[in-house]
Design a protein around this motif. Sequence first.
Motif, PDB file in Angstrom:
ATOM      1  N   ILE A 549     -59.217  48.085  25.884  1.00  0.00           N
ATOM      2  CA  ILE A 549     -60.668  47.911  25.724  1.00  0.00           C
ATOM      3  C   ILE A 549     -61.169  46.985  26.822  1.00  0.00           C
ATOM      4  CG2 ILE A 549     -62.498  47.084  24.196  1.00  0.00           C
ATOM      5  CD1 ILE A 549     -60.613  47.621  21.848  1.00  0.00           C
ATOM      6  N   GLU A 550     -62.151  47.452  27.577  1.00  0.00           N
ATOM      7  CA  GLU A 550     -62.662  46.644  28.690  1.00  0.00           C
ATOM      8  C   GLU A 550     -63.599  45.549  28.211  1.00  0.00           C
ATOM      9  OE1 GLU A 550     -64.407  49.267  31.512  1.00  0.00           O
ATOM     10  OE2 GLU A 550     -62.565  50.419  31.827  1.00  0.00           O
ATOM     11  N   ASN A 551     -64.451  45.876  27.238  1.00  0.00           N
ATOM     12  CA  ASN A 551     -65.405  44.902  26.699  1.00  0.00           C
ATOM     13  C   ASN A 551     -65.914  45.398  25.349  1.00  0.00           C
ATOM     14  OD1 ASN A 551     -67.390  46.917  27.359  1.00  0.00           O
ATOM     15  ND2 ASN A 551     -67.347  46.118  29.476  1.00  0.00           N
ATOM     16  N   LYS A 552     -66.864  44.668  24.786  1.00  0.00           N
ATOM     17  CA  LYS A 552     -67.356  45.015  23.459  1.00  0.00           C
ATOM     18  C   LYS A 552     -68.092  46.351  23.462  1.00  0.00           C
ATOM     19  CE  LYS A 552     -69.846  43.167  19.480  1.00  0.00           C
ATOM     20  NZ  LYS A 552     -70.593  42.014  18.923  1.00  0.00           N
ATOM     21  N   GLU A 553     -68.848  46.619  24.533  1.00  0.00           N
ATOM     22  CA  GLU A 553     -69.573  47.893  24.627  1.00  0.00           C
ATOM     23  C   GLU A 553     -68.591  49.069  24.674  1.00  0.00           C
ATOM     24  OE1 GLU A 553     -70.175  45.245  26.515  1.00  0.00           O
ATOM     25  OE2 GLU A 553     -72.051  44.620  25.518  1.00  0.00           O
ATOM     26  N   PHE A 572     -55.957  48.916  14.004  1.00  0.00           N
ATOM     27  CA  PHE A 572     -55.807  47.496  14.349  1.00  0.00           C
ATOM     28  C   PHE A 572     -56.450  47.213  15.696  1.00  0.00           C
ATOM     29  CE2 PHE A 572     -51.579  48.539  12.299  1.00  0.00           C
ATOM     30  CZ  PHE A 572     -51.931  48.069  11.047  1.00  0.00           C
ATOM     31  N   LEU A 573     -56.669  45.926  15.935  1.00  0.00           N
ATOM     32  CA  LEU A 573     -57.015  45.413  17.260  1.00  0.00           C
ATOM     33  C   LEU A 573     -55.939  44.431  17.679  1.00  0.00           C
ATOM     34  CD1 LEU A 573     -60.851  44.821  16.868  1.00  0.00           C
ATOM     35  CD2 LEU A 573     -59.792  46.369  18.513  1.00  0.00           C
ATOM     36  N   LYS A 574     -55.585  44.423  18.956  1.00  0.00           N
ATOM     37  CA  LYS A 574     -54.595  43.485  19.474  1.00  0.00           C
ATOM     38  C   LYS A 574     -55.240  42.660  20.577  1.00  0.00           C
ATOM     39  CE  LYS A 574     -50.346  44.949  20.309  1.00  0.00           C
ATOM     40  NZ  LYS A 574     -49.184  45.576  21.025  1.00  0.00           N
ATOM     41  N   ASP A 575     -55.242  41.323  20.419  1.00  0.00           N
ATOM     42  CA  ASP A 575     -55.869  40.472  21.424  1.00  0.00           C
ATOM     43  C   ASP A 575     -54.906  40.224  22.589  1.00  0.00           C
ATOM     44  OD1 ASP A 575     -54.050  38.549  20.617  1.00  0.00           O
ATOM     45  OD2 ASP A 575     -55.491  37.372  19.467  1.00  0.00           O
ATOM     46  N   THR A 576     -55.322  39.382  23.516  1.00  0.00           N
ATOM     47  CA  THR A 576     -54.510  39.142  24.718  1.00  0.00           C
ATOM     48  C   THR A 576     -53.231  38.365  24.408  1.00  0.00           C
ATOM     49  OG1 THR A 576     -55.906  37.200  25.149  1.00  0.00           O
ATOM     50  CG2 THR A 576     -56.478  39.248  26.297  1.00  0.00           C
ATOM     51  N   ILE A 581     -55.147  42.301  14.527  1.00  0.00           N
ATOM     52  CA  ILE A 581     -56.269  42.109  13.600  1.00  0.00           C
ATOM     53  C   ILE A 581     -56.486  43.430  12.868  1.00  0.00           C
ATOM     54  CG2 ILE A 581     -58.728  41.572  13.378  1.00  0.00           C
ATOM     55  CD1 ILE A 581     -58.442  40.053  16.076  1.00  0.00           C
ATOM     56  N   ILE A 582     -56.504  43.390  11.556  1.00  0.00           N
ATOM     57  CA  ILE A 582     -56.711  44.596  10.758  1.00  0.00           C
ATOM     58  C   ILE A 582     -58.188  44.965  10.788  1.00  0.00           C
ATOM     59  CG2 ILE A 582     -56.516  45.603   8.455  1.00  0.00           C
ATOM     60  CD1 ILE A 582     -54.228  43.637   7.901  1.00  0.00           C
ATOM     61  N   ILE A 583     -58.478  46.195  11.125  1.00  0.00           N
ATOM     62  CA  ILE A 583     -59.859  46.672  11.160  1.00  0.00           C
ATOM     63  C   ILE A 583     -60.292  47.037   9.744  1.00  0.00           C
ATOM     64  CG2 ILE A 583     -61.416  48.470  12.014  1.00  0.00           C
ATOM     65  CD1 ILE A 583     -59.718  48.632  14.516  1.00  0.00           C
ATOM     66  N   SER A 584     -61.459  46.534   9.344  1.00  0.00           N
ATOM     67  CA  SER A 584     -62.003  46.856   8.029  1.00  0.00           C
ATOM     68  C   SER A 584     -63.064  47.930   8.168  1.00  0.00           C
ATOM     69  CB  SER A 584     -62.604  45.607   7.383  1.00  0.00           C
ATOM     70  OG  SER A 584     -63.749  45.179   8.111  1.00  0.00           O
ATOM     71  N   VAL A 592     -64.907  41.365  19.537  1.00  0.00           N
ATOM     72  CA  VAL A 592     -63.872  41.905  20.404  1.00  0.00           C
ATOM     73  C   VAL A 592     -63.949  41.251  21.778  1.00  0.00           C
ATOM     74  CG1 VAL A 592     -62.908  43.992  21.427  1.00  0.00           C
ATOM     75  CG2 VAL A 592     -63.996  44.095  19.170  1.00  0.00           C
ATOM     76  N   GLY A 593     -62.808  40.798  22.296  1.00  0.00           N
ATOM     77  CA  GLY A 593     -62.755  40.186  23.613  1.00  0.00           C
ATOM     78  C   GLY A 593     -62.361  41.183  24.688  1.00  0.00           C
ATOM     79  N   GLU A 594     -62.446  40.751  25.912  1.00  0.00           N
ATOM     80  CA  GLU A 594     -62.058  41.615  27.031  1.00  0.00           C
ATOM     81  C   GLU A 594     -60.537  41.785  27.081  1.00  0.00           C
ATOM     82  OE1 GLU A 594     -63.646  40.230  30.676  1.00  0.00           O
ATOM     83  OE2 GLU A 594     -65.742  40.354  30.028  1.00  0.00           O
ATOM     84  N   ASP A 595     -60.156  42.965  27.551  1.00  0.00           N
ATOM     85  CA  ASP A 595     -58.743  43.308  27.710  1.00  0.00           C
ATOM     86  C   ASP A 595     -57.968  43.300  26.401  1.00  0.00           C
ATOM     87  OD1 ASP A 595     -59.051  43.636  30.471  1.00  0.00           O
ATOM     88  OD2 ASP A 595     -58.737  41.497  30.837  1.00  0.00           O
ATOM     89  N   TRP A 596     -58.687  43.509  25.316  1.00  0.00           N
ATOM     90  CA  TRP A 596     -58.007  43.727  24.045  1.00  0.00           C
ATOM     91  C   TRP A 596     -57.540  45.182  23.987  1.00  0.00           C
ATOM     92  CZ3 TRP A 596     -60.082  40.993  19.077  1.00  0.00           C
ATOM     93  CH2 TRP A 596     -60.174  39.617  19.320  1.00  0.00           C
ATOM     94  N   LYS A 597     -56.758  45.488  22.973  1.00  0.00           N
ATOM     95  CA  LYS A 597     -56.304  46.861  22.788  1.00  0.00           C
ATOM     96  C   LYS A 597     -56.717  47.360  21.406  1.00  0.00           C
ATOM     97  CE  LYS A 597     -52.246  46.685  25.832  1.00  0.00           C
ATOM     98  NZ  LYS A 597     -50.759  46.777  25.907  1.00  0.00           N
ATOM     99  N   LEU A 598     -57.157  48.611  21.373  1.00  0.00           N
ATOM    100  CA  LEU A 598     -57.431  49.264  20.103  1.00  0.00           C
ATOM    101  C   LEU A 598     -56.193  50.056  19.694  1.00  0.00           C
ATOM    102  CD1 LEU A 598     -59.338  50.206  17.815  1.00  0.00           C
ATOM    103  CD2 LEU A 598     -59.963  52.138  19.295  1.00  0.00           C
ATOM    104  N   ILE A 599     -55.706  49.806  18.504  1.00  0.00           N
ATOM    105  CA  ILE A 599     -54.550  50.519  17.957  1.00  0.00           C
ATOM    106  C   ILE A 599     -55.097  51.569  16.993  1.00  0.00           C
ATOM    107  CG2 ILE A 599     -52.292  50.257  16.909  1.00  0.00           C
ATOM    108  CD1 ILE A 599     -52.825  48.487  19.412  1.00  0.00           C
ATOM    109  N   TYR A 600     -54.714  52.813  17.192  1.00  0.00           N
ATOM    110  CA  TYR A 600     -55.272  53.869  16.358  1.00  0.00           C
ATOM    111  C   TYR A 600     -54.214  54.926  16.041  1.00  0.00           C
ATOM    112  CZ  TYR A 600     -55.535  56.752  20.597  1.00  0.00           C
ATOM    113  OH  TYR A 600     -55.212  57.465  21.724  1.00  0.00           O
TER     114      TYR A 600
END
Length: 612
Positions: A549-553, A572-576, A581-584, A592-600
């Motif tokens: 994920i590049e950014n929140k947008e 889930f979301l994975k930070d740097t 983080i469990i998505i609700s 969401v921060g920059e360079d995070w990862k979306l787990i799907y």
Amino acid sequence: MLELAGIVILGILAQWVAWRFKIPAILPLILVGLLVGPIAAEFLSEDGKKWIEPIWNGETGLFPGDSLYYFVSLAISIILFEGGLTLKRNEVKNVGPVITKLITVGAVITFFGAGVAAHFLFGLSWELSFLFSGLIIVTGPTVITPILRNIPLKKDLSAVLKWEGILIDPIGALVAVLVFEFISVEGDSGFTKTAFMEFGKIVLFGTTFGFTFAHGLAFAINKKFIPHYLLNVVSLSVVLLVFVESEIFAHESGLLAVVVMGMVLGNGKLENLKELLYFKESLSVLLISILFILLAANINIEDLYLLYNWETIALFLIVVLIIRPLAVFASAQGSNLKLNERLFVSWVGPRGIVAAGIASLFGSKLMKQGVEGAEYITPLVFMIVLGTVLLNATTARFFAKIVGVFLTKSDGILIVGASKVSRLLAKYLDNNGRNVVVIDSNQTNIEKAREMGLEAISTDIYTNTLNDNIELNDVGYLMALTGSSDINRYAINKFGKQFGENGSFRLVSKEEMRDENNNPKEGLFSHTDDYESLTNVSKKYPSVQEVLIENKEHYQSILELTKSDKDIIPIFLKDTNDELIIISSDNSQIEVGEDWKLIYLGKPIDVEKIDL
């Protein structure tokens, strides 16, 4: 009749007191035994007799001759078998070497250290001193487990203390037998010819009988050769048979045999293991209640007066503050246990039923043989048992906080339901360093989870078996992923406070999916994905994907894509820092921060085609 009923009633009352005040039951049980035994005879009884006399003295008593010790031996065999059933191989994948050293190197240090201390402090012969030290090698599951239940610890740390407590019991008994043989057999040559032969026989017959009968019983149960209503009593009779037969071939090998038998059954593919554990646990509680009262009541007040001196305090402090830490630090050398974890293991070393039971047996036998100083054995061991239990029961939780092993935030995750979706998510979490436990009443799902290397518990959430499970002490997140919305809600309501302190989540129901405004705060993953959609996606794409994920947008754009594409479900979301983080279902609140990862879960996403 009154004495027998009184023992059971007082024992269960002491168990309730222990539960109410969150202390090991051994403490009130021994105090009750001393009260109705030596204290009653000296201060409360007009005729100077004990209220409960365990051994027949010619006028009163429950057990004639050595019958008490036969009963104690059989009861201990059942208790250790139940402990062996709870030992799981996957618990020790990180700390196996530490446990091995604790029951070998640590036992040697305790044996020689405590023996030397007893010899010089009490003037006992070297033989009796080492008999004492052999008896206090053991810790024991009956005292360790209640302490661990009340302290949230890392899984590895709990496993070290739990496995040591169960495996060290037969080793301590074995060492005590060797020393007893040395005392009983005249001459060094006699000892050499008999005691070391006994050592080999104990190991050989103990392991052989335990391993063989475990596989035989498992085969009979799985092939339905035993009717369901006889399952528990047949298992009990087999345990007693293994213990007695092993004892016939090699004296004192029975304890090793039942522990091996329990470990093999507990780690095998045994149907009805859950029912067997429930029965053995209830039986163990009853037997422990009876045993400690009997053994404590069997002590005489003259034996207690032997300990009324400064040498007793000095011996206790040496055992607790010098010998135990030395044994632990030597055993943990080169391991991944941190300094604070080693300090905690050093502090927690309470002795239990095996030490008390064998001390009573050997002490009385040596006194009958007229061995000088034998009268010290039983009271000294009981002093160590009672002192260490009292110390650890009252200070272990506080000490855990002082040294920093007390988990202030529990990061473990409990997943209710072990379906294919649950197993996929659990395996991803496990691969990313999170302690995850899946539970289900479906034995097939549990077996599949275990085959994947996951920790899986076969249980029904409508029972209370999870509440006292020490393996779940570090769980702080709860995810209910079953196909039943009623079960998911029930799991959240029942276990949310205990296991979901950092977050309790469940899948949304079809009714909640229809009403977008009815978005439950504990909803999991999204408001448009229920168990059915998760199952369908996992069948098409049985893997967990990651996307940067590049950014929140960018994140919001991906979420919009998932709403239209039912083959993509964010989980889930994975930070740097690789924290998950469990998505609700109400995911708009997640920052969401920059360079995070979306787990799907689902098909690969072409990031370049997503409009920012």
